[in-house]
Enzyme design. Structure first.
Site, short mmCIF file in Angstrom:
data_model
loop_
_atom_site.label_atom_id
_atom_site.label_comp_id
_atom_site.label_asym_id
_atom_site.label_seq_id
_atom_site.Cartn_x
_atom_site.Cartn_y
_atom_site.Cartn_z
CG ASP A 497 38.82 26.52 -31.68
OD1 ASP A 497 39.10 25.37 -31.28
OD2 ASP A 497 38.04 26.74 -32.61
N PRO A 499 45.53 24.01 -30.88
CG PRO A 499 46.41 22.05 -31.79
CD PRO A 499 45.30 23.02 -31.95
N GLY A 550 38.35 22.80 -37.58
CA GLY A 550 39.44 23.73 -37.81
C GLY A 550 39.50 24.76 -36.69
CD GLU A 551 44.54 25.81 -34.10
OE1 GLU A 551 44.63 26.86 -33.44
OE2 GLU A 551 45.52 25.10 -34.39
N GLY A 552 39.37 27.90 -34.63
CA GLY A 552 38.51 29.07 -34.76
C GLY A 552 37.07 28.69 -35.03
#
Length: 637
Positions: A497, A499, A550-552
């Site tokens: 999930d 970059p 947000g990532e995750g």
């Protein structure tokens, strides 16, 4: 014995197999390399041969020194015998050495004795040595007396040198296979110094976790909850870690590692099985890829929904222009929020029943001015990520979700993509959005300039995996790469999930190409870097929700849907028309009419009836009359 667990390596391969490039990659970490060229110059009019030699010379870094040994075959053994322990030698190749050895100008000579001298010099050499040689039979051999003599001498040399070397690799189509791996012994890791530590904490789903004792790892410390290894027989997630070189400094992670692949048959079988299920419709659509992925990684055609899920949130900032437009301390606030069980990521993890582990990674220096990390930090970060994956596998985790929160992570990922895939930084660097929701183009241009300057600074540097992590990637990408490699070794699937995860996937290709096959991408989130990396890695996003939580967090939103698909595919019975259980299908097959005789089952009729096209009972598709038959779905019944 060198720090990588071996002192001498023989690299075999056919013509144009990539054996020389692989051998060169094994010594890229050496500050100075003595390149021993064994081939003669050849005919001055042979332009093709001269071009080959020129290509080899151009590929060598400027810090390497080249020595010619073609004038005297015995000189190669003398150079190896006199080498110092701090030196690194690359011999390319033994085929050229044998050619000179059999040259009439060097006769009379005892070929067997000379080969024995070379093998003994390799065995007793105190320097680090990599030797390249063509494998006998993988290239054309002239059917002449001299051609047969060359084959015999080269085969004898390869066998003698292979026996003397610590490790032997065979390169086929650019893919190395270790024929003689380094003998490994597990050595307890030394406690890490207090000045080079990173901390991690676990937040239990929906509640604060109690503090637990520290477990020391090489150069990092981690807080982990008590775990009970899930080692029941038949458990697909309980496979042991593959044997890899381990020395006093910890696990050795190097290019060309052979890690496991998912089951190549279970995935297609699971997808084919979906067509037989009692589904009231056209099926699962593109989500059948989830079933195929889970089946391949679990090694069964009837995969189960992931029960135990762990989210790894990597926190690490990047200094310099990479973090332009971000608020100072914002990423640390997000990380602290997740540790306390608050914020979007923690709430989504609690809803999904997933544990959340926050990992602080080494901060990265300004990549436009200097390397983001030192080589030692890269090694520690890779080993740390590997051990995080191992801890998850030992705890019975069935799926890892990889996320990140840090200033400058998008610029670092763009730099990695530019270095590994040849992408233009502006094309893969997303727009900068401020806390107030406004687009900050000035900050975006500063980030682009930082990536451009970093690529210019490293234009003459090696593009090896560890060099890219040191120069451009930083701590979060390095730890994420270690997580992917460790998860691959333990057959643990990873949901990517953002970059940082896909940048780690790009880097991991040069260390172990199998890692990408254990990764699943739920949603690209509209990010250009994720789109490009997914295309290169062959990861087709399952959804197009364009979430930006947000990532995750984006992956956790999709996780319940993926679990539902797997649960449905595992629980549904086969359709009754295909031989399924009528009790499960809910359809009772009508018996014979009261006045109809029972069929005679004593003498089966094996004759095949003639096929006849059935006559339609209702109006055809071109008719304007009413259709008396009820509309039906894609499957009759």
């Amino acid at each position: 014995m060198s720090v990588d667990g071996w002192n001498t390596v023989l690299v075999l391969g056919g013509t144009r197999s990539g054996k020389s490039e692989f051998a060169e990659s094994l010594v890229t970490d050496a500050p100075v390399v003595r390149y021993l060229a064994t081939a003669p110059e050849g005919d001055p009019e042979d332009t093709e041969w001269a071009t080959r030699l020129a290509t080899h010379r151009a590929r060598r870094p400027g810090s390497w020194t080249t020595e010619e040994t073609a004038a005297e075959p015995r000189r190669l053994a003398d150079v190896l015998a006199s080498a110092e322990p701090n030196e690194t030698l690359l011999v390319d190749d033994l085929g050229g050495w044998v050619t000179v050895l059999l040259d009439p100008d060097h006769q009379p000579a005892d070929d067997v004795a000379t080969i024995t001298e070379l093998a003994e010099a390799v065995r007793t050499c105190s320097a680090r040595v990599v030797l390249v040689s063509p494998e006998v039979g993988l290239s054309l051999v002239p059917t002449t007396p001299l051609g047969r003599a060359f084959t015999d001498a080269l085969g004898a040399a390869n066998r003698a040198v292979a026996d003397a070397c610590d490790a032997v690799a065979l390169v086929v189509a650019g893919q190395p296979v270790w024929l003689k791996p380094v003998a490994t012994t597990t050595v307890p890791a030394a406690p890490a110094p207090a000045t080079a530590t990173a901390t991690a904490s676990v937040v239990a789903s929906g509640a604060d976790a109690e503090p637990t004792p520290e477990v020391q790892l090489p150069d990092v410390l981690t807080h982990t909850p008590p775990v009970v290894p899930n080692q029941e027989p038949g458990n697909p997630w309980a496979a042991p870690t593959m044997a890899l070189p381990v020395v006093a400094t910890g696990l050795v992670i190097q290019p060309g590692m052979e890690l496991p692949m998912p089951d190549e048959y279970a995935g297609p079988q699971a997808v084919d099985r979906l067509a037989t299920l009692d589904v009231p419709g056209a099926g699962l659509g593109v989500l059948d890829r989830v079933v195929g992925f889970a089946a391949a990684t679990q090694g069964t055609s009837t995969p189960q929904a992931w029960g135990s899920v762990r989210v790894l949130l990597l926190h690490g900032d990047h200094a310099g222009g990479a973090s332009a437009g971000t608020v100072a301390g914002e990423s640390a606030r997000r990380a602290a929020q997740a540790r306390a069980g608050r914020g979007a990521l923690a709430r989504l993890a609690a809803e999904s029943g997933a544990s959340l582990q926050v990992v602080d990674t080494p901060a990265a220096a300004p990549m436009e001015e200097q390397p983001a990390l030192s080589p030692d930090q890269v090694e520690s970060a890779l080993r740390y990520g590997w051990r995080l994956a191992e801890q998850a596998a030992d705890a019975g985790v069935q799926l890892l979700v990889l996320g990140a929160c840090g200033a400058g992570t998008e610029a670092a990922a763009a730099a990695v993509l530019a270095a590994t895939a040849g992408a233009e930084p502006p094309a893969v660097l997303g727009r900068v959005i401020t806390d107030s929701g406004e687009i900050d183009d000035a900050a975006w241009m500063i980030r682009c300039a930082a990536v451009r300057d970093a690529l210019h600074r490293t234009r003459r540097s090696s593009r090896g995996a560890k060099e890219i992590l040191a120069e451009l990637g930083g701590g979060d990408v390095a730890v994420a790469t270690g997580v992917l490699l460790g998860a691959t070794a333990r057959r643990l699937p990873v949901l990517l999930d953002g970059p940082v995860g896909v940048a780690a996937g790009m880097v991991s290709r040069d260390l172990a190409g199998q890692a990408r096959h254990w990764c699943l991408l739920a949603d690209h989130g509209g990010h250009p870097a994720v789109r490009l990396a997914a295309d290169v890695l062959g990861l087709t996003p399952l959804l197009d929700l364009r979430l930006d939580l947000g990532e995750g967090a984006n992956a956790l939103v999709a996780l319940p849907l993926l679990r539902s698909v797997l649960a449905l595919a595992a629980a549904l019975p086969v359709h009754p028309s295909l031989g399924g259980d009528e009790s499960l299908g809910g359809v009772e097959e009508p018996g014979p009419a009261p006045d109809e005789p029972e069929p005679d089952l004593t003498e089966p009729d094996f004759t095949e009836p003639d096929f006849a096209e059935p006559e339609p009972e209702g109006p055809g598709p071109a008719s304007t009359g009413a259709d008396e038959q009820p509309a039906s779905g894609w499957r009759a019944g």
